[in-house]
Design a protein around this motif. Structure first.
Motif, PDB file in Angstrom:
ATOM      1  N   ASN A 106      -8.208  14.939 -10.274  1.00 43.49           N
ATOM      2  CA  ASN A 106      -7.231  15.274  -9.239  1.00 43.49           C
ATOM      3  C   ASN A 106      -6.999  14.110  -8.280  1.00 43.49           C
ATOM      4  N   SER A 107      -7.342  12.901  -8.735  1.00 40.33           N
ATOM      5  CA  SER A 107      -7.068  11.705  -7.939  1.00 40.33           C
ATOM      6  C   SER A 107      -7.083  10.483  -8.852  1.00 40.33           C
ATOM      7  N   LEU A 108      -6.631   9.372  -8.309  1.00 43.11           N
ATOM      8  CA  LEU A 108      -6.680   8.096  -9.018  1.00 43.11           C
ATOM      9  C   LEU A 108      -7.480   7.121  -8.165  1.00 43.11           C
ATOM     10  N   ASP A 109      -8.556   6.615  -8.720  1.00 41.58           N
ATOM     11  CA  ASP A 109      -9.401   5.659  -8.002  1.00 41.58           C
ATOM     12  C   ASP A 109      -8.875   4.247  -8.206  1.00 41.58           C
ATOM     13  N   CYS A 153       0.829  -1.214   0.000  1.00 41.02           N
ATOM     14  CA  CYS A 153       0.000   0.000   0.000  1.00 41.02           C
ATOM     15  C   CYS A 153       0.856   1.254   0.000  1.00 41.02           C
ATOM     16  N   LYS A 154       2.034   1.193   0.667  1.00 41.09           N
ATOM     17  CA  LYS A 154       2.919   2.352   0.725  1.00 41.09           C
ATOM     18  C   LYS A 154       3.502   2.706  -0.644  1.00 41.09           C
ATOM     19  N   LEU A 155       3.429   1.782  -1.595  1.00 42.65           N
ATOM     20  CA  LEU A 155       3.915   2.080  -2.938  1.00 42.65           C
ATOM     21  C   LEU A 155       3.089   3.171  -3.605  1.00 42.65           C
ATOM     22  N   TYR A 156       1.817   3.268  -3.196  1.00 42.20           N
ATOM     23  CA  TYR A 156       0.928   4.248  -3.830  1.00 42.20           C
ATOM     24  C   TYR A 156       1.078   5.610  -3.168  1.00 42.20           C
ATOM     25  N   GLU A 212      -1.958  -5.982  -3.533  1.00 42.29           N
ATOM     26  CA  GLU A 212      -1.114  -6.415  -4.656  1.00 42.29           C
ATOM     27  C   GLU A 212      -1.323  -5.569  -5.905  1.00 42.29           C
ATOM     28  N   PHE A 213      -2.471  -4.858  -5.985  1.00 46.77           N
ATOM     29  CA  PHE A 213      -2.754  -4.028  -7.157  1.00 46.77           C
ATOM     30  C   PHE A 213      -2.748  -2.529  -6.823  1.00 46.77           C
ATOM     31  N   ALA A 214      -2.072  -2.169  -5.722  1.00 48.73           N
ATOM     32  CA  ALA A 214      -2.067  -0.771  -5.276  1.00 48.73           C
ATOM     33  C   ALA A 214      -1.484   0.159  -6.333  1.00 48.73           C
ATOM     34  N   ALA A 264       6.049  11.234  -9.097  1.00 44.30           N
ATOM     35  CA  ALA A 264       6.259  11.555 -10.511  1.00 44.30           C
ATOM     36  C   ALA A 264       5.765  10.440 -11.415  1.00 44.30           C
ATOM     37  N   THR A 265       5.960   9.195 -11.019  1.00 41.66           N
ATOM     38  CA  THR A 265       5.551   8.060 -11.851  1.00 41.66           C
ATOM     39  C   THR A 265       4.038   8.002 -12.006  1.00 41.66           C
ATOM     40  N   LEU A 266       3.300   8.228 -10.923  1.00 40.95           N
ATOM     41  CA  LEU A 266       1.848   8.184 -10.992  1.00 40.95           C
ATOM     42  C   LEU A 266       1.282   9.432 -11.667  1.00 40.95           C
TER      43      LEU A 266
END
Length: 280
Positions: free
Chosen positions: A112-115, A75-78, A125-127, A83-85
């Motif tokens: 202004n967000s990613l759902d 979860c911390k990956l998100y 696993e899909f964060a 910059a990548t996201l």
């Protein structure tokens, strides 16, 4: 509301790029090592996601069941501001002709967000799976929350892969009085949309409170449209103004979708004699 092109490169390579950019916190020097140990399983999970995505069967996926520390690590990956996201957001919100799209869940606000289509708390696993991240506004993201399926049935549209109907299902009643104008948006399957798809559309609109939000925002659209009609009436007859307005609105629907709420409202207005009498 229109479909959005999904990320079309290798999703697992995207995941690994996000991992590579993460640093070990001073308080947790083994963080990246733990992530690397998950690679084999995560790669298989991404393959499973790709298969379900291509068949529009994401609702059939079940979480692996990661527990801490692995669940937290993933979860911390998100991080939305990374910059990548942000680059991913730019890719999936830019059309082939270079136009930036609004939040297509509501067609009202900027992205202004990613759902997370599959919520990251249940599917860590899909964060940062780019196909699991849909660009939207924070309001839609908040309303949707972790709501995505009920008894194995999806409850929200996935505008990466759900084919939207080209016939009208969104309608509006306009009531005009001496000193007021009220709008009442509603859904109706009078044009014979596949029943399963129509139920999904209805659930999507209800979950995001779209009908109420359209009515709340209608005044600005009505005011702007009045100015356009008034300007046209300086040179055209009332009938010519109506025909020209409809022509422009139909082009707008081509660009923004057959059920774009502003187009639906403006068509209802231009067909309403009580609205046009003001310009007679």
């Amino acid at each position: 509301m229109i479909n959005v092109d999904s990320y079309n490169k290798n999703a697992f390579e995207f995941y690994k790029k996000v991992c590579q950019k993460k640093r070990n916190p001073d308080v947790d020097p083994n963080y990246k090592n733990r992530l690397l140990e998950l690679d084999v399983n995560i790669g298989q999970f991404f393959d499973n996601y790709d298969l379900a995505f291509s068949g529009n069967l994401l609702e059939n996926l079940n979480p692996y069941g990661y527990v801490n520390p692995n669940a937290d690590d993933l979860c911390k990956l998100y991080k939305y501001s990374s910059a990548t996201l942000q680059k991913l957001k730019t890719i999936v919100t830019t059309t082939k002709n270079g136009r930036k799209v609004q939040c297509q869940n509501c067609t009202m606000n900027e992205v202004n967000s990613l759902d997370h289509l599959l919520p990251k708390e249940k599917f860590p696993e899909f964060a940062v799976n780019p196909k699991n991240l849909f660009p939207c506004c924070s309001k839609c993201n908040s309303y949707k929350g972790d709501l995505w399926r009920d008894n194995g049935v999806r409850t929200s549209l996935n505008l990466y892969i759900d084919s939207l109907p080209h016939v009208q299902y969104l309608f509006v009643n306009v009531e005009i009085g001496n000193s007021y104008m009220e709008t009442d948006f509603f859904l109706d399957n009078k044009n014979g949309i596949n029943e399963k798809l129509y139920e999904l559309i209805s659930s999507h609109y209800n979950n995001l409170h779209l009908l109420e939000r359209f009515s709340e925002a209608a005044d600005d659209v009505i005011t702007s449209f009045k100015h356009i009609v008034e300007s046209a009436r300086d040179k055209l007859t009332l009938l010519e103004t109506r025909h020209l307005s409809k022509s422009i609105i139909e082009k707008e629907k081509t660009a923004f979708g057959s059920n774009y709420w502003q187009s639906i409202l403006k068509l209802a207005l231009i067909d309403n004699d009580d609205f046009l009498i003001e310009f007679d």
